[in-house]
Design an enzyme around this catalytic site. Structure first.
Site, PDB file in Angstrom:
ATOM      1  N   ARG A 104       0.847  -1.192   0.000  1.00  0.00           N
ATOM      2  CA  ARG A 104       0.000   0.000   0.000  1.00  0.00           C
ATOM      3  C   ARG A 104       0.880   1.238   0.000  1.00  0.00           C
ATOM      4  O   ARG A 104       1.887   1.301   0.729  1.00  0.00           O
ATOM      5  CB  ARG A 104      -0.996  -0.007   1.152  1.00  0.00           C
ATOM      6  CG  ARG A 104      -0.404   0.098   2.507  1.00  0.00           C
ATOM      7  CD  ARG A 104      -1.484   0.257   3.556  1.00  0.00           C
ATOM      8  NE  ARG A 104      -0.885   0.656   4.802  1.00  0.00           N
ATOM      9  CZ  ARG A 104      -1.551   1.027   5.853  1.00  0.00           C
ATOM     10  NH1 ARG A 104      -2.875   1.060   5.831  1.00  0.00           N
ATOM     11  NH2 ARG A 104      -0.931   1.381   6.956  1.00  0.00           N
ATOM     12  N   ASP A 203       7.798  -5.158   8.563  1.00  0.00           N
ATOM     13  CA  ASP A 203       9.054  -4.727   9.179  1.00  0.00           C
ATOM     14  C   ASP A 203       9.385  -5.582  10.398  1.00  0.00           C
ATOM     15  O   ASP A 203      10.552  -5.941  10.619  1.00  0.00           O
ATOM     16  CB  ASP A 203       8.964  -3.252   9.587  1.00  0.00           C
ATOM     17  CG  ASP A 203       9.072  -2.323   8.383  1.00  0.00           C
ATOM     18  OD1 ASP A 203       9.516  -2.783   7.313  1.00  0.00           O
ATOM     19  OD2 ASP A 203       8.705  -1.146   8.523  1.00  0.00           O
TER      20      ASP A 203
HETATM   21  C1  PRP Z   1       0.786  -4.232   5.062  1.00  0.00           C
HETATM   22  C2  PRP Z   1       0.041  -5.491   5.410  1.00  0.00           C
HETATM   23  C3  PRP Z   1      -1.050  -5.534   4.382  1.00  0.00           C
HETATM   24  C4  PRP Z   1      -1.379  -4.067   4.197  1.00  0.00           C
HETATM   25  C5  PRP Z   1      -2.651  -3.780   4.953  1.00  0.00           C
HETATM   26  O1  PRP Z   1       1.634  -4.460   4.000  1.00  0.00           O
HETATM   27  O2  PRP Z   1       0.852  -6.648   5.417  1.00  0.00           O
HETATM   28  O3  PRP Z   1      -0.656  -6.104   3.147  1.00  0.00           O
HETATM   29  O4  PRP Z   1      -0.285  -3.337   4.764  1.00  0.00           O
HETATM   30  O5  PRP Z   1      -3.056  -2.478   4.762  1.00  0.00           O
HETATM   31  P1  PRP Z   1      -4.420  -2.091   4.056  1.00  0.00           P
HETATM   32  O6  PRP Z   1      -5.502  -2.957   4.635  1.00  0.00           O
HETATM   33  O7  PRP Z   1      -4.580  -0.646   4.433  1.00  0.00           O
HETATM   34  O8  PRP Z   1      -4.265  -2.286   2.583  1.00  0.00           O
HETATM   35  P2  PRP Z   1       2.520  -3.307   3.297  1.00  0.00           P
HETATM   36  O9  PRP Z   1       1.682  -2.570   2.317  1.00  0.00           O
HETATM   37  O10 PRP Z   1       3.161  -2.477   4.358  1.00  0.00           O
HETATM   38  O11 PRP Z   1       3.563  -4.126   2.441  1.00  0.00           O
HETATM   39  P3  PRP Z   1       4.965  -4.796   2.873  1.00  0.00           P
HETATM   40  O12 PRP Z   1       4.715  -5.776   3.975  1.00  0.00           O
HETATM   41  O13 PRP Z   1       5.422  -5.491   1.658  1.00  0.00           O
HETATM   42  O14 PRP Z   1       5.864  -3.701   3.334  1.00  0.00           O
HETATM   43  N1  URA Z   2      -0.014  -2.611   7.878  1.00  0.00           N
HETATM   44  C1  URA Z   2       0.665  -3.026   8.967  1.00  0.00           C
HETATM   45  O1  URA Z   2       1.646  -3.757   8.846  1.00  0.00           O
HETATM   46  N2  URA Z   2       0.246  -2.596  10.177  1.00  0.00           N
HETATM   47  C2  URA Z   2      -0.835  -1.806  10.341  1.00  0.00           C
HETATM   48  O2  URA Z   2      -1.192  -1.461  11.489  1.00  0.00           O
HETATM   49  C3  URA Z   2      -1.518  -1.376   9.196  1.00  0.00           C
HETATM   50  C4  URA Z   2      -1.092  -1.807   7.971  1.00  0.00           C
END
Ligand code: PRP
Ligand code: URA
Length: 209
Positions: A104, A203
């Site tokens: 996102r 992370d």
């Molecule tokens: C996080 C999480 C979901 C998303 C949820 O991933 O693992 O995929 O955010 O958020 P939303 O419901 O508002 O869409 P992130 O986008 O941070 O990706 P990453 O783990 O690859 O960094």
């Molecule tokens: N993605 C995450 O990893 N944590 C949150 O709280 C929201 C989106």
């Protein structure tokens, strides 16, 4: 919220408490996500079709029931969903895995797709989308849309923590998709993080920032 099943088993709540703790390091964090995914799977697969097969015990031939893992497709949303898939694969090693690369955007909070690799014949599968966090619901809603476009019909969404906003957004777009979660938390903050939540799942799983 009719589309969400919050699973309040004491073992799940105990492991979730450890996961939320900001002092939990990536190694333990990953182990907890795997274990929680296995525990959630117990409920997710409660009504999985099974077939009769014959086995021979040391004492007798008997009829037993087994599941066909190849009828199950797991869809981890990258990155964080991968660790959930690892947990469920320990229970159902023959399950197929389709990868959904979606992140996102940190400014708009909108989902950005970047990679897909999906199994075939999704209409014949039980499809399980995996992501520890359902926050705005943008990533989950997008993932389900992609799977439906590829023919998937029987779709469940499994997460560890859900925000009420995300559950509602997913319901508006896909009312047929049931959400399984260890917790529906309080709210999303102005940066789109779930409160109290656990922070950034990716992370914390992989030690990045
Ligand atoms: C996080 C999480 C979901 C998303 C949820 O991933 O693992 O995929 O955010 O958020 P939303 O419901 O508002 O869409 P992130 O986008 O941070 O990706 P990453 O783990 O690859 O960094
Ligand atoms: N993605 C995450 O990893 N944590 C949150 O709280 C929201 C989106």
């Amino acid at each position: 919220m009719k589309n969400v099943l919050e699973i309040n088993h004491p073992l799940i709540q105990h492991k979730l408490a450890l996961l939320r703790d900001k002092h939990t390091e990536p190694k333990e964090f990953r182990e907890l996500v795997e274990e929680l995914s296995m525990l959630l799977a117990y409920e997710v697969f409660r009504n999985l079709p099974s077939m009769e097969v014959e086995v021979e015990t040391p004492l007798a031939r008997t009829t037993v029931r087994m599941v066909n893992g190849k009828k199950i497709a797991l869809f981890p949303i990258l990155r964080a969903g991968l660790v959930m898939a690892n947990g469920i694969l320990r229970l159902i090693p023959n399950a197929l895995v389709g990868h959904l690369g979606i992140y996102r955007d940190s400014e708009t909070l909108s989902p950005v797709p970047y990679y897909y690799k999906l199994p075939e014949h999704l209409d014949e599968k039980e499809s399980i989308v995996l992501d520890p966090m359902l926050a705005t619901g943008g990533s989950a809603t997008y993932a389900v849309k992609v799977l439906k476009e590829q023919g998937a019909r029987n779709i469940k969404f499994v997460c560890i923590i859900a925000a009420p906003e995300g559950v509602n957004t997913l319901f508006q777009a896909h009312p047929d998709v049931l959400v399984y979660t260890a917790s529906v938390d309080q709210y999303l903050n102005s940066h789109g993080y779930i409160v109290p939540g656990l922070g950034d799942a990716g992370d914390r799983l992989f030690g990045t920032k």
